[in-house]
Design an enzyme around this catalytic site. Structure first.
Site, short mmCIF file in Angstrom:
data_model
loop_
_atom_site.label_atom_id
_atom_site.label_comp_id
_atom_site.label_asym_id
_atom_site.label_seq_id
_atom_site.Cartn_x
_atom_site.Cartn_y
_atom_site.Cartn_z
N THR A 83 -48.83 -42.86 71.57
CA THR A 83 -50.12 -43.48 71.25
C THR A 83 -50.55 -43.25 69.82
O THR A 83 -51.21 -44.08 69.21
CB THR A 83 -51.19 -42.89 72.20
OG1 THR A 83 -50.70 -42.98 73.53
CG2 THR A 83 -52.48 -43.65 72.12
N THR A 159 -47.96 -37.60 74.12
CA THR A 159 -48.51 -36.31 74.54
C THR A 159 -47.83 -35.73 75.78
O THR A 159 -47.80 -34.52 75.95
CB THR A 159 -50.02 -36.42 74.83
OG1 THR A 159 -50.22 -37.49 75.73
CG2 THR A 159 -50.79 -36.65 73.56
N ASP A 160 -47.27 -36.60 76.64
CA ASP A 160 -46.79 -36.10 77.94
C ASP A 160 -45.83 -34.93 77.82
O ASP A 160 -45.93 -33.95 78.56
CB ASP A 160 -46.12 -37.24 78.72
CG ASP A 160 -47.14 -38.06 79.48
OD1 ASP A 160 -48.36 -37.87 79.23
OD2 ASP A 160 -46.75 -38.88 80.32
N LYS A 238 -49.83 -29.30 78.31
CA LYS A 238 -50.79 -30.38 78.58
C LYS A 238 -51.42 -30.08 79.93
O LYS A 238 -50.72 -30.03 80.94
CB LYS A 238 -50.07 -31.73 78.61
CG LYS A 238 -51.03 -32.92 78.72
CD LYS A 238 -50.31 -34.26 78.68
CE LYS A 238 -51.31 -35.40 78.59
NZ LYS A 238 -50.71 -36.73 78.55
#
Lengths: 424, 472
Positions: A83, A159-160, A238
């Site tokens: 993203t 980010t995952d 995360k």
């Protein structure tokens, strides 16, 4: 008739004009009306389509010229996808990477004031698709950039699995003399509210205003667009599916807090100092056949047997590091004991916070005796990456090094504050 | 002013809040009065529009260089309002109501609804866009002066509430963010200020007829689009009172005429309605191309089955007419009964001995009368009406007692119905006989007066008069 054409669509009860949209399929034609709204028309209801204007090729915008400033440090921005560096094509709604330095500066012009930005695309894949081979590519590119003399590197990352990559790079890169910061975004940059900008800006400021070197992650501190945390590459996870402050230090302190507005930086722990004379070495090979299995109630020994051909296994146990081991589950214990004799089996905890301790309950002591390695306070993700890395790079000392703190992955002293903050 | 010669063109946009949960999360659509438990600080950045240029209006708002403080009341907001979680699927009640309204306005419903992101110009949406989608097009409303087109019917989310603004920051509360709205836009084909009012009134009535619109002031908002020959379109925001529409239009047309006469170069812009029905400058007109796809929501097939389940409610106007003719109630009362949603059929059926006019009067006027005469806020429950009226229906209390009992209720007193017990004529016959003998000099009415001081509300006045006359 093709996507982008301006057409008049005649249906059984009305006439509609608009631009044909790319998400049209053989059931539905999507049209962007002149008021900007998209609507879908069932193809069965269409009598006729008249193309009024063929798609106009969009005029290329004038490019922003980037002048490098002599007195500014150089930051290399390497994109892996995600993203953080995406922009939206407003006419189609498609999300595309914004990669060139020009595009980036156009999106984040303030970066120009902080550093001379070099920007490059390494890959454009969702972070859940990354493989060990991609860590190798990233490591080699980092090596290239460091050789060219940059002052810091920012890696744009989905980010995952950002914390898997940060863990991998922490083991792969030896004698790193500059900061390498992974940066992601939880809200896409087409939104005025995107967190991408603050994260990127904070990382750039942290690189240019401090003498830190090492691998870390830079993301929002909380839900405010105010500060970003610099988080340790091996002890971060995360912890939320969608919040912009999803990344939290686990069993450790954050490294620093950055306020990009007043450029104030607070450090919370000791760190390695920048040293551009250091000669980076990379050890990028990792064992492919390593996995994580999560224990739960009602398990069968067959679930563990599946991994008999693997080279290493992380068991994410319950509580202090437990697997089902009572009377009714002796078969499971037998399979795990057998596995542990053959390959390194490391125990972590699905509690995420806290340390594994297999001496407290007797069935787990049996596992310990049969060779299961306690994963200490490492997250399952870090333990997984470490095991895969050791299996290729420290083949003879895997069991021994797994319990030793090599790069900051193990914290022997857990403090009260190393847990979810009490909000009340 | 002759509006035809001026080339006056009027269009209306109505926004109405649907009485359902929020559109894209499962929070209730309730405003919060108390202080928020949590506050967020946010900055917004201009993002390029689809033309690759930063939108002029976006620049206009953001050059103020402020930050936003968002108040997040727990009872009415969640992570979705905070832009910390992707949206959930559209609220089905809101969608079905919008569909119902579309059919009632004779509009053609789209086959597939696509939710869009409409860029906003300020901090009123945490995401920096408003979610909206066109559900129906090309509807029609008949007015006395001709047919008016309904160009679009959209379903969209309401914005956050602005609470405060300083030089450095703007405070918004997230309770209202995400309320479901139906937006109805007419074509610009009205040219008479009175017609605009009539159309707004009619659409408002249609919306209310669904019974699914949030009650209260400010739940229907209207914007006006006005232009005259030689003047670009002006949008007027925030018209609260329908009755003000004609005057606002007349004053705006006059203002535009004066502008045209100056020969200056005129620009399309947005104005806001003032209390005195004049308008003042708000901001430049937003660029057209500020909509793109909401990728977090699937497209919505509007199937025949969905449409089939929709029942068309009887319009309020029809219900008033029906009530008038069914019970022979005067139009004003009938209108109020429908507007207040009073179940008059129930009462009429239940209290057969009470005259329909009086019954309606009690149901509609009692609260108002007490408020007007005694400055007491009165709000009676259905059961309270039932209780008092059932005593009257059984002739256990007199008509005069009904008001007194409601007044006592409004004052918070406990009602002693024994006190209001009706006396039969026979019970007081002796007393009347005696009084008439003693006060021979007094007229019928004077004797009546004396007795009524004692028996007001406890005896049928007509019967009492009969007795007096018998002994005179």
């Amino acid at each position: 008739m093709k996507t982008g054409d301006f057409a008049k669509v005649i249906t059984k009860d009305q006439e509609l004009s608009g631009i044909i949209m790319p998400n049209s399929n053989n059931k539905t034609l999507f049209l962007k009306l002149e008021n900007g709204y998209n609507i879908g028309i069932n193809r069965k209801n269409i009598k006729k389509i008249n193309v009024l204007n063929m798609k106009k090729e969009t005029v290329k915008k004038e490019k922003v010229e980037i002048k490098s400033k002599k007195n500014l440090p150089v930051i290399s921005l390497l994109h892996t996808g995600g993203t953080i560096s995406s922009r939206i094509d407003y006419s189609t709604g498609a999300v595309m990477p914004a990669i060139t330095p020009e595009e980036l500066i156009e999106m984040f012009p303030e970066l120009q004031e902080i550093a001379n930005i070099k920007s490059r695309l390494l890959s454009n894949i969702a972070s859940e698709d990354l493989r060990f081979g991609d860590y190798k590519i990233i490591a080699k590119e980092i090596e290239k950039e460091i050789r060219s003399g940059v002052d810091g590197i920012i890696i744009g990352h989905g980010t995952d699995t950002m914390h898997y990559t940060s863990a991998a790079l922490s083991f792969i890169l030896e004698d790193l003399g500059i900061p390498v910061i992974l940066v992601g975004a939880q809200r896409s940059s087409d939104r005025g509210s995107s967190d991408a900008f603050l994260n990127l800006l904070s990382a750039a400021i942290f690189i240019t205003k401090t003498d830190f070197s090492g691998i870390c992650i830079c993301m929002h501190e909380n839900l405010n667009d105010k500060n970003c945390l610099i988080l340790p590459g091996l002890k971060t996870r995360k912890m939320h599916t969608s919040r912009r402050d999803a990344f939290k230090a686990i069993n450790d302190d954050a490294i620093a807090l950055v306020n990009p507005e007043n450029k104030k930086i607070d450090f919370f722990k000791h760190y390695n100092k920048k040293d551009k004379s250091k000669k980076l070495k990379i050890y990028p090979d990792m064992e492919e056949k390593v996995a994580i299995i999560r224990t739960h109630t009602n398990m069968s020994e067959k679930q563990f047997e599946f991994y008999k051909d693997y080279k290493g296994l992380i068991i994410e146990g319950t509580g202090l590091g437990h697997i089902p081991g009572g009377k009714n589950n002796q078969k499971i214990v037998d399979v795990v004991k057998k596995l542990a004799k053959k390959i390194p089996v490391v125990m972590t905890s699905q509690c995420v916070f806290g340390r594994v301790n297999m001496n407290v309950y007797s069935p787990q002591k049996i596992l310990l005796d049969s060779g299961v390695i306690p994963g200490n306070d490492m997250t399952s993700e870090t333990a997984f990456i470490k095991l895969a890395w050791l299996l290729k790079n420290k083949k003879t000392k895997v069991r021994e090094l797994m319990t030793e703190n090599l790069k900051g992955e193990i914290n022997q002293r857990l403090k009260e504050r190393h847990y979810i903050e009490d909000e009340f | 002013m002759n509006f035809n010669d001026l080339g006056l063109k009027i269009g209306i946009e109505l926004h109405v809040q649907v009485n359902s949960g929020k559109l894209f999360c499962r929070c209730p659509s309730n405003l919060s009065g108390k202080d928020a438990e949590f506050k967020l600080i946010r900055k917004l950045r201009t993002v390029s529009s689809e033309l690759g240029e930063k939108d002029i209006v976006a620049e206009y708002e953001l050059e103020k260089n402020k930050y936003a403080i968002y108040e997040m009341p727990e009872e009415s907001s969640c992570l979705i309002e905070a832009d910390e979680e992707p949206i959930m699927e559209i609220d089905n009640n809101a969608l079905m109501t919008a569909l119902q309204v579309s059919l009632m306005l004779n509009a053609k419903v789209v086959d597939v609804l696509q939710i869009m992101r409409k860029q906003v110009l300020d901090f009123s949406n945490t995401s920096s866009f408003q979610r909206t989608g066109i559900l129906a097009m090309n509807g029609k409303v008949k007015t006395r002066t001709g047919i008016v087109n309904i160009d679009n019917i959209a379903i969209e989310e309401d914005a956050a509430r602005k609470i405060n603004e300083t030089k450095e920051y703007v405070v918004y509360r997230l309770d209202r963010l995400g309320f479901p709205l139906i937006e109805i836009s007419t074509g610009p084909n009205m040219n008479d200020p009175e017609q605009a009012k009539e159309v707004a009134q009619y659409i408002g009535m249609v919306l209310k007829s669904t019974g699914k619109i949030k009650p209260g002031i400010g739940t229907i908002r209207q914007d006006l689009n006005i232009s005259i020959k030689g003047h670009p379109r002006i949008e007027i925001k925030g018209v609260q009172d329908l009755r003000a529409i004609p005057e606002i239009i007349r004053k705006e047309a006059e203002r535009q005429l004066n502008e045209v006469k100056t020969g200056k170069k005129l620009e399309s812009h947005v104005r806001k309605a003032n209390i005195d029905n004049t308008t003042s400058y708000l901001r430049p007109m937003p660029g057209a191309a500020r909509l793109y796809v909401e990728t977090d929501h699937p497209v919505i097939m509007v199937t025949e089955d969905m449409i089939k389940t929709i029942k068309m409610p009887e319009l309020i106007s029809e219900r008033v007419l029906n009530l008038e003719s069914r019970y022979n109630i005067n139009p004003q009362l009938a209108n109020e009964i429908i507007r207040k949603n009073i179940d008059v059929d129930y009462f009429i059926h239940k209290f057969k001995n009470i005259d329909v006019d009086y019954l309606s009067h009690v149901l509609v006027e009692m609260e108002k009368e007490i408020e007007a005469r005694f400055k007491l806020k009165a709000k009676f429950k259905k059961e309270e009406f039932e209780e008092v009226l059932s005593y009257y229906d059984k002739k256990e209390i007199a008509k005069e007692a009904v008001f007194d009992i409601f007044l006592e209720k409004a004052q918070g007193k406990r009602i002693d119905y024994g006190k209001y017990r009706i006396f039969s004529a026979a019970e007081i016959e002796d007393e009347v006989k005696k009084l008439v003998k003693e006060k021979k000099e007094l007229s019928d009415n004077a004797i009546m007066g004396i007795l009524m001081q004692k028996y007001r509300g406890k005896i049928d006045a007509r019967k009492l008069m009969d007795i007096i006359r018998r002994y005179k």
